[in-house]
Every structure is written in C-alpha cells, then in structure tokens.
Design an enzyme around this catalytic site. Structure first.
Site, short mmCIF file in Angstrom:
data_model
loop_
_atom_site.label_atom_id
_atom_site.label_comp_id
_atom_site.label_asym_id
_atom_site.label_seq_id
_atom_site.Cartn_x
_atom_site.Cartn_y
_atom_site.Cartn_z
N GLU A 155 -10.90 -7.71 -1.62
CA GLU A 155 -9.69 -6.90 -1.36
C GLU A 155 -8.51 -7.41 -2.16
OE1 GLU A 155 -6.07 -5.44 -0.25
OE2 GLU A 155 -6.54 -7.51 0.23
N GLU A 156 -8.45 -8.75 -2.38
CA GLU A 156 -7.26 -9.37 -2.98
C GLU A 156 -7.21 -9.13 -4.48
OE1 GLU A 156 -4.83 -10.68 -1.38
OE2 GLU A 156 -5.58 -11.36 0.57
N ASP B 86 -13.03 -11.43 1.53
CA ASP B 86 -12.70 -12.41 0.50
C ASP B 86 -11.54 -13.34 0.86
OD1 ASP B 86 -11.19 -9.99 0.33
OD2 ASP B 86 -10.42 -10.61 -1.63
#
Ligand SMILES: [Zn+2]
Ligand SMILES: [Zn+2]
Length: 397
Positions: free
Chosen positions: A140-141, A83
């Site tokens: 992930e963020e 991402d």
C-alpha cells in the site's frame, strides 16, 4: 444486539489475534516482499478451511468464504494491507522489529490481524447469503499493490458488489469509528520541474541565464495556483519538498540547471487537471521570460479515495449498533493524505473508514518511529468487517 454478537464472539480469540499482530510487527516486510506475512495469512486461512488463492498482485492473498446460502449471488470484498515501511523503529518492547531499517509504522500489521479475525468469525458462522472475499493486499505504501491486484484480475475473478477497508487512526479515540459519505483521502501526485539556463561565473551573471533566479520566481508563482486559481470552496495543496541547484561549495558558480520536486493533493479531478495545466503554463512562461526553458514531469500516483454514500452510511449504522452513536463520527473531515484503496473504489462501490486507535496526543502517530498498533481495537475492526459482510448479504428469514 445483532452487530454486537460478532464483537462478543471475536473477543473470545482476541489474545490469538494480538499474538499474530505482534508477530507480524516483529517481522515487517516491504511492499511486494511480504513473503513471510502472506505465507502466515494463507496458512491461517487454510487452517480455518477457507479457500485460498495466492499470487494475485505478486504477494497478495485472497480468501473466499461461501455463506450458508449462496443463492443471492452477492459478493462483498474486505481488504487489508500487509506491508511495512523502510524506517527504523525506536520502540523497545519485546515485539519490536527484528529487521533493521524496517518497521510496521502504519499499523498494517494490525489491519492484517483484523481481517484474519473477521475471516475466522465468518468461516465459522457463515451467517450470510453470498460470498465474502478477503483481500490481503501487498504494497500500500507508495507501490500501488491495490492496482497490481486489480491488474491481475481481482475484480474479474471476484466481481464484488461492494468493498470495504479500514485504517487505524491515532487521532480518534480507541473504540470509535469515523467515516465520511464522500471524500476520505486526497489524490497524491508527484511533480518534478527542471529549469535549464546557462551556467557561468557568479561575478559575471550577465553572461549567464541563471536558473536559480528563475526557480525563485517560479516557486512564488506556483503558490498562486492554490490561492488564485482554485475555487476557495475546493481543496488543493501544492508543496515543494526538494529544491536543488549548484553546489554548496561553489559560491561563485551559477549552475546550468535547477530542479524542484513536490506533491499536489486534490479531491476533484477537475481541480487536479487545472493544477497540472497551470503548473505547466507557469513553468514554461516564467522560464521563457528569463531566457530559460523548463521541463515538467507530472505523475499521478494515487487517485482520491471517494466513498459511495450508501456504503459509508452502512458503515456508520453498523458502528452505531456496535459502539453507540456517541462513538461514531459520520462526517469525518477528509485527510490530504492518500491511500491506494482508491484504485479499488474506482472499480467497485464501497467505503473506507477509520478505526480509532488513540495515541496522537502523545505523538504515537502514523509513520512515527515510536508508533505501535493498539491491539485493544482488533476485535472492533474484525467485527466491523464481519458485520459488513453479514449485512451486505443477509440470509433470507
Ligand atoms: Zn502509511
Ligand atoms: Zn497505512
């Protein structure tokens, strides 16, 4: 040497991996929206003859490569995040983001290209006894894509014996690898404290319960958790990132409530629990002392990223063979940042390591609008992943 031959082989298609990385950079996608990215990944894996499974964790992709031997029953998981970030890019090169307000500011484009590189090498050579599981993770963020994949049965379907992930690191020179046989990244928690008082006229504060004054006392008291309650040999950070009360245009209005939002970072669960308990005690007691009330909302976002010592040592040993011991940091200082690979490391043993990227000295740091992944380090990242699979599932002599 053995580990180096993977590096030499992968260098032969460095240009193609660089082109892939730049294409992903030009087309960033937010967490759980990686439709184009996951499509490209799946397409490349399929073209290599790799078995592909999609839709694990919404936009997640899993590739499965069986080795020359499979009698060991072993399984090694290699994970990359895909991402981008909701931020505008200030770079000017030809592969800059084509999407306003979206940018690969953390180098996940590079991680994706690296794992595709490892897949290409492993699918061709298959010099291992067992199954390599390529985990292309969404979000992930801050959106917990790792947890979404686990909740979708990632490790039930693929019960990996060990898992590995890497992150590029601008603070380490290109060509270096850093790891630690224990904590790598901190747990990240979010808290929100709302203090309820009683509003009124700024000229008549005796008729009010001023939540701003209470907030002031509470801010000071919260800092004593780290300085007075945490053992100095442990680590914790408590930061208040937002404080809101009243209206800047209303100098003589004492507001009814004040709110603060912040983050707590810790490595140990016992420290994390203690910080939360002390925060609740201080918020309640200090508010009560002034006649106000407080509500504390405490959320655990990401757990600490903790390596299993033996797997971290394997990462360091392989890196030493590949780049020489002068380019390997075996006891890297942990970061108070966080990482959702931690959810995977709670399920399976393994290690998260850093791949030197350079650039920090010139301000090219993660999440900076001028950041760009350093393509020169792609083969080393791919070769590290490939060697971890080969070494973790050796073919019988
Ligand atoms: Zn990031
Ligand atoms: Zn990142």
């Amino acid at each position: 040497m053995y580990a180096r031959s993977a590096l030499e082989s992968i260098r032969l298609f460095h240009d193609e991996l660089t082109a892939l990385r730049r294409d992903l950079h030009a087309h960033p996608e937010l967490g759980f929206e990686e439709v184009r990215t996951s499509g490209i990944v799946a397409g490349q894996l399929e073209a290599l003859g790799i078995e592909v499974h999609r839709g694990i964790g919404k936009t997640g992709v899993v590739g499965v490569i069986r080795g020359r031997g499979t009698s060991s029953g072993r399984m090694i998981g290699l994970r990359a995040d895909m991402d981008a970030l909701p931020m505008a890019e200030d770079n000017d090169f030809s592969h800059k983001s084509t999407k306003p307000g979206l940018m690969h500011g953390c180098g996940h484009d590079g991680h994706t290209a690296i794992l595709v590189g490892a897949a290409r090498y492993l699918a061709k050579t298959r010099n291992f006894d067992g199954t390599a599981v390529l985990i292309f993770q969404p979000a992930e963020e801050g959106r917990g894509g790792a947890k979404a994949m686990i909740d979708d049965g990632l490790f039930d379907t693929y019960p990996c014996d060990a898992i590995y992930a890497l992150h590029n690191w601008p603070g380490l020179r290109p060509g270096t690898v850093g790891v630690n046989p224990g904590p790598m990244m901190a747990a990240a928690d979010r808290f929100e404290i709302t203090i309820q008082g009683r509003g009124g006229h700024g000229a008549h504060p005796y008729q009010t319960i001023d939540p701003v004054t209470v907030a002031g006392h509470l801010i000071t008291a919260l800092q004593t958790i780290v300085s007075r309650n945490v053992n100095p040999l442990d680590s914790a950070v408590l930061s208040i990132g937002s404080l809101q009360a009243g209206h800047p245009g209303a100098m003589s209005v004492i507001p009814r409530e004040a709110r603060m939002v912040g983050t707590v970072r810790t490595f140990r669960k016992s420290v994390q629990e203690m910080v939360e308990t002390r925060m609740r005690e201080l918020a309640t007691a200090i508010s009560q002392a002034f006649g106000a009330t407080a509500e504390v909302n405490y959320e655990r976002i990401y757990p600490a990223t903790l390596n299993t010592p033996q797997h971290a040592v394997l990462v360091a040993d392989i890196a030493t063979e590949m780049v020489g011991k002068e380019n390997v940091v075996r006891d890297l200082t942990p970061s108070m940042g966080s990482e959702d690979f931690s959810f995977m490391l709670q399920q399976r043993p393994g290690a998260y390591f850093r791949l030197g990227q350079g650039g920090a000295e010139s301000g090219c740091v993660l999440h900076n609008s001028h950041f760009d992944f350093n393509d020169a380090v792609i083969p080393l990242g791919s070769a590290m992943f490939a060697a971890l699979a080969e070494r973790g599932m050796p073919l019988a002599e």
